[in-house]
Design a protein around this motif. Structure first.
Motif, PDB file in Angstrom:
ATOM      1  N   ASP A   1      23.915 -58.043 -23.450  1.00 57.72           N
ATOM      2  CA  ASP A   1      23.196 -56.788 -23.631  1.00 57.72           C
ATOM      3  C   ASP A   1      21.984 -57.076 -24.533  1.00 57.72           C
ATOM      4  O   ASP A   1      21.868 -58.144 -25.148  1.00 57.72           O
ATOM      5  CB  ASP A   1      24.106 -55.700 -24.221  1.00 57.72           C
TER       6      ASP A   1
ATOM      7  N   ARG B   1      28.137 -42.384 -25.481  1.00 59.30           N
ATOM      8  CA  ARG B   1      28.006 -43.040 -24.183  1.00 59.30           C
ATOM      9  C   ARG B   1      29.101 -42.652 -23.202  1.00 59.30           C
ATOM     10  O   ARG B   1      29.129 -43.174 -22.079  1.00 59.30           O
ATOM     11  CB  ARG B   1      27.903 -44.552 -24.361  1.00 59.30           C
TER      12      ARG B   1
ATOM     13  N   LYS C   1      29.235 -52.906 -16.652  1.00 61.20           N
ATOM     14  CA  LYS C   1      29.065 -53.055 -18.091  1.00 61.20           C
ATOM     15  C   LYS C   1      29.935 -52.035 -18.813  1.00 61.20           C
ATOM     16  O   LYS C   1      30.380 -51.080 -18.198  1.00 61.20           O
ATOM     17  CB  LYS C   1      27.595 -52.856 -18.465  1.00 61.20           C
ATOM     18  N   HIS C   2      30.184 -52.184 -20.115  1.00 62.92           N
ATOM     19  CA  HIS C   2      29.826 -53.280 -21.001  1.00 62.92           C
ATOM     20  C   HIS C   2      31.114 -53.997 -21.322  1.00 62.92           C
ATOM     21  O   HIS C   2      32.028 -53.372 -21.884  1.00 62.92           O
ATOM     22  CB  HIS C   2      29.180 -52.764 -22.287  1.00 62.92           C
TER      23      HIS C   2
ATOM     24  N   ASP D   1      17.914 -49.787 -15.533  1.00 73.11           N
ATOM     25  CA  ASP D   1      19.111 -48.964 -15.705  1.00 73.11           C
ATOM     26  C   ASP D   1      19.127 -47.819 -14.696  1.00 73.11           C
ATOM     27  O   ASP D   1      18.818 -46.676 -15.038  1.00 73.11           O
ATOM     28  CB  ASP D   1      19.167 -48.404 -17.128  1.00 73.11           C
TER      29      ASP D   1
HETATM   30  C1  NOJ Z   1      21.162 -51.481 -23.959  1.00 70.55           C
HETATM   31  C2  NOJ Z   1      22.295 -50.769 -23.297  1.00 70.55           C
HETATM   32  O1  NOJ Z   1      23.480 -50.931 -24.046  1.00 70.55           O
HETATM   33  C3  NOJ Z   1      22.563 -51.244 -21.870  1.00 70.55           C
HETATM   34  O2  NOJ Z   1      23.505 -50.406 -21.275  1.00 70.55           O
HETATM   35  C4  NOJ Z   1      21.295 -51.281 -21.074  1.00 70.55           C
HETATM   36  O3  NOJ Z   1      21.556 -51.730 -19.770  1.00 70.55           O
HETATM   37  C5  NOJ Z   1      20.298 -52.185 -21.763  1.00 70.55           C
HETATM   38  N1  NOJ Z   1      20.020 -51.679 -23.098  1.00 70.55           N
HETATM   39  C6  NOJ Z   1      18.994 -52.307 -20.981  1.00 70.55           C
HETATM   40  O4  NOJ Z   1      18.295 -51.128 -20.975  1.00 70.55           O
END
Ligand code: NOJ
Length: 746
Positions: A288, A171, A210-211, A113
């Motif tokens: 995810d 978020r 994402k997402h 990330d």
């Molecule tokens: C969950 C998160 O929602 C997502 O944004 C992230 O990329 C993944 N975990 C991996 O860390």
């Protein structure tokens, strides 16, 4: 001697750049197809499923560790990709496993990330969006990719482009605010930044937008909660940034945790159809984290095996961490529930990406120790982190106290008290998802101020924490306040109070910070409040009682230096908010591009769409931000008042800097479509320009408007314009503008 050092330092770059040339598209496409098909032809079903599997690395006190079971899966060819593993030394060991100890030697993807920097942390995306500077944003992504790729990574789970109108949702820190169009511009900039022109350049990495989709619209702002949206809202407000990312060539996309209209995004064939068939996305789709398994809890799959089948059938190519594919997909194929050609298609997308990244030519392309040493925390990155941080700060208020504005703080013999839990803090300033950012590299605000003010004139008192109800340090803070001529309060959220799984129902200052502030304010000294948070907070009390407010967000490694530059006037703040700041939580969702309704707000008419206790308008509207200078807008002109579909209209406005310091102003263009076959928002952002204006200077700023800017989703979901009257608005923010009408003819 100096020359040798320079050469050895830059030689790895030069060499790497040499290999970074991309082949002509057609040539490489047919070579790639041949290579990938041949490889798929040699793979067992298990090995194919392995390529569709992504497992996490762990971290312990002593460093990175790979769970022994996962290691065995890698060696058996049952896990082809790892995330959360980084550093060249460590990832080389993992890549060795894949390349030398598996039957086919297929190199791994290493995902992470890298949301706003890898080691050098840039402002949280929400903050950086407030710079309205696409070049700067693209550069942040480019430099983040360079640093992450130098650390052995080749795939980032970014950009996050979830539009959100709900600051309760933690978020929002990771996204670009409430506007779909602006977020789309930023999405494209970030994708180009991360990926560059050529994925096999070892200084770039694959992006993952994402997402997908509508994760930013959970009921009541609660993370992961139900999303129920009309198709019109989905397409108009939530999908555009994804489409822009696809247009910019994003290599991969991550499905969202939430359901959309009754179907989890992880198996949502409607969303997938839009992605693959309407937008023509050919890249890789990853779920995810355990999103596939969670379809059981959603009540959409009877067990994990079925969830895996639903996901792969919908078009998910890679299972992040859920092991649904790993454990059950073979059986599903053997039972004939999933065809091997579906599997081949998914594997092809994974292998295509590995090919594009250059991993088949050199699995160790991203694993060069000297590049790592030269890039990490290099001057170019740190300098950019400072510039990005400076441009992200938003001045919300700067009212005179006894005739003088508190900001910027003029040099002199004032005694300053710095008070608050974020005044002497490192990690929180980096914000949520700060990747591998090292808190030790962060200067605290106190330290940064001490570099400008003699110790005798600066006093720091923590007062309280960002959480809990401990008031025992209030006394010292009040004492410091009483002795000061000027108080700077460093208040806000810690990095865990926003981000994933950090929804809040009340958006004031968390813990007892509000009480601390009120007690300090009672001392009657002039106060500047720094709001350091990952979301728009409810600042109504502060706005009413405090003369100067800077919203500084969490700005990354260089937070403190940037804040001090703004406090002292070395930098004139120019950021403008990309989310409306609510007056109170009851206004949420509050956003600028609302519809008019049949009974639009009228303070004098009870039977209109409003509250009886507060106005409809937010405290600070979308696009709002002040400066140390003042701008005046005049002379709005349009080149014609009627355009046909193939004509262009030019609009211009004169913006004058009436103050004493140079500044950068963000000039915004909004358009309202007065009437349509579906009702239209009262305004929509369609353009902006950020220009530097010297004191006394007037600049003519121009925009062009074409039919494309007037298109919208209609009730049959066609995207088109309709002739009629439009209102064009140009101004400093969404609530303050000059306006003129024009017409579109057939
Ligand atoms: C969950 C998160 O929602 C997502 O944004 C992230 O990329 C993944 N975990 C991996 O860390």
């Amino acid at each position: 001697m100096k020359k040798t050092i320079l050469l050895t330092r830059y030689l790895p770059f030069a060499l790497a750049m040499l290999f970074a040339s991309c082949e002509p598209a057609d040539q490489s496409k047919s070579d790639k197809e041949k290579f990938v098909n041949e490889l798929i032809g040699r793979m067992t079903l298990e090995e194919k499923i392995g390529q569709m599997t992504l497992l996490t690395n762990g971290w312990e006190v002593t460093g990175p560790v790979l769970n022994e079971d996962y290691r065995q899966e890698v060696i058996a060819g049952r896990c082809g990709n790892i995330f959360n593993a980084h550093t060249v030394v460590y990832n080389r060991v993992l890549q060795n496993l894949a390349v030398n100890e598996t039957r086919l030697g297929i190199p791994m993807l290493f995902g992470y990330d890298v949301v706003h920097g890898h080691k050098t942390i840039f402002p949280i995306p929400l903050a950086e969006a407030c710079s309205w500077n696409l070049e700067l944003i693209e550069k942040s992504a480019r430099l983040a990719a360079r640093e992450a790729a130098a650390s052995g990574l080749n795939w980032t789970f970014a950009p996050m482009v979830d539009v959100s109108r709900d600051p309760r949702w933690g978020r929002v820190a990771e996204g670009n605010g409430e506007d779909a169009w602006l977020s789309g511009q930023i999405a494209a900039a970030r994708v180009s930044g991360f990926q560059g022109d050529c994925l096999s350049n070892p200084f770039t990495m694959a992006a993952c937008v994402k997402h997908y989709a509508a994760y930013g619209a959970p009921m009541a702002g609660r993370d992961y909660a139900t999303v129920d949206l009309s198709e019109l809202s989905l397409r108009s407000q939530y999908l555009p940034p994804f489409e822009q990312a696809v247009k910019a060539g994003v290599a991969s996309i991550m499905t969202a945790f939430n359901e959309v209209n009754g179907v989890p995004a992880t198996a949502n064939t409607h969303l997938m159809n839009i992605l693959r068939n309407e937008w023509g996305f050919e890249g890789m789709v990853v779920s995810d984290y355990t999103g596939i398994n969670e379809m059981v809890q959603h009540g959409y799959a009877k067990d994990v095996k079925q969830a895996g089948e639903q996901a792969v059938a919908a078009g998910v190519d890679v299972d992040m961490q859920g092991c649904a594919f790993l454990n059950y997909l073979k059986k599903s194929v053997q039972q004939g529930v999933i065809s091997e050609s579906t599997i081949n298609q998914a594997v092809r997308r994974v292998l295509n990406l590995k090919y594009d990244l250059g991993l088949f030519s050199d699995p160790y392309l991203y694993l060069n120790d000297s590049v790592e040493a030269a890039v990490i925390y290099s001057k170019e990155l740190l300098d950019h982190a400072l510039e990005a941080a400076r441009q992200s700060i938003v001045l919300l208020k700067n009212e005179p106290v006894k005739g003088d504005k508190l900001l910027p703080i003029l040099p002199g013999s004032k005694k300053i008290a710095l008070i608050g839990p974020l005044g002497d803090n490192r990690e929180d300033l980096m914000g949520s998802w700060h990747a591998a950012g090292d808190p030790a590299k962060v200067t605290t605000l106190k330290e940064a101020l001490m570099q400008r003010w003699p110790e005798s004139q600066l006093r720091f008192a923590r007062g309280c924490e960002t959480f809990g109800d401990d008031r025992s340090a209030f006394g010292k803070a009040l004492e410091a306040a009483r002795q000061a001529d000027l108080i700077i309060m460093a208040l806000g959220e810690n990095y865990k109070q926003n981000g994933e799984a950090a929804s809040r129902s009340q958006l004031g200052l968390p813990g007892v910070q509000q009480e601390l502030l009120e007690q300090v304010a009672a001392a009657g000294k002039p106060i500047i409040v720094l709001v350091m948070a990952g979301r728009p907070l409810v600042l109504s009390w502060i706005d009413q009682h405090i003369p100067a407010i800077l919203n500084t967000w969490h700005l990354g490694t260089k937070t403190s230096e940037a804040i001090v530059d703004v406090l002292t006037g070395k930098m004139n703040p120019s950021g403008k908010v990309v989310m409306s700041f609510p007056k109170n939580e009851g206004q949420i969702p509050v956003y600028y591009n609302t519809k008019n309704s049949g009974r639009p707000f009228d303070p004098n008419n009870k039977y209109t769409s409003k509250y009886i206790d507060i106005p409809n308008a937010p405290l600070y509207p979308f696009g709002f931000g002040l400066s140390y200078t003042e701008y005046s807008y005049s002379d709005l002109r349009i080149s014609r008042d009627t355009i046909s579909k193939d004509q262009i209209l030019t609009a211009s406005v004169l913006v004058e800097n009436r103050g004493e310091v140079p500044g950068e102003e963000i000039i915004q263009l909004y358009i309202r479509d007065i009437m349509g076959s579906v009702t239209r928002p009262i305004k929509e952002l369609k353009g902006f320009k950020k220009v530097r204006i010297e004191p006394g200077q007037s600049i003519k700023v121009q925009f062009t408007i074409s039919e494309d800017d007037l298109k919208f989703y209609r009730s049959d979901f066609s995207y088109d314009s309709e002739p009629g009257e439009f209102r064009l608005m140009i101004g400093p923010n969404s609530a303050n503008y000059l306006s003129k009408s024009f017409f579109l003819t057939n």
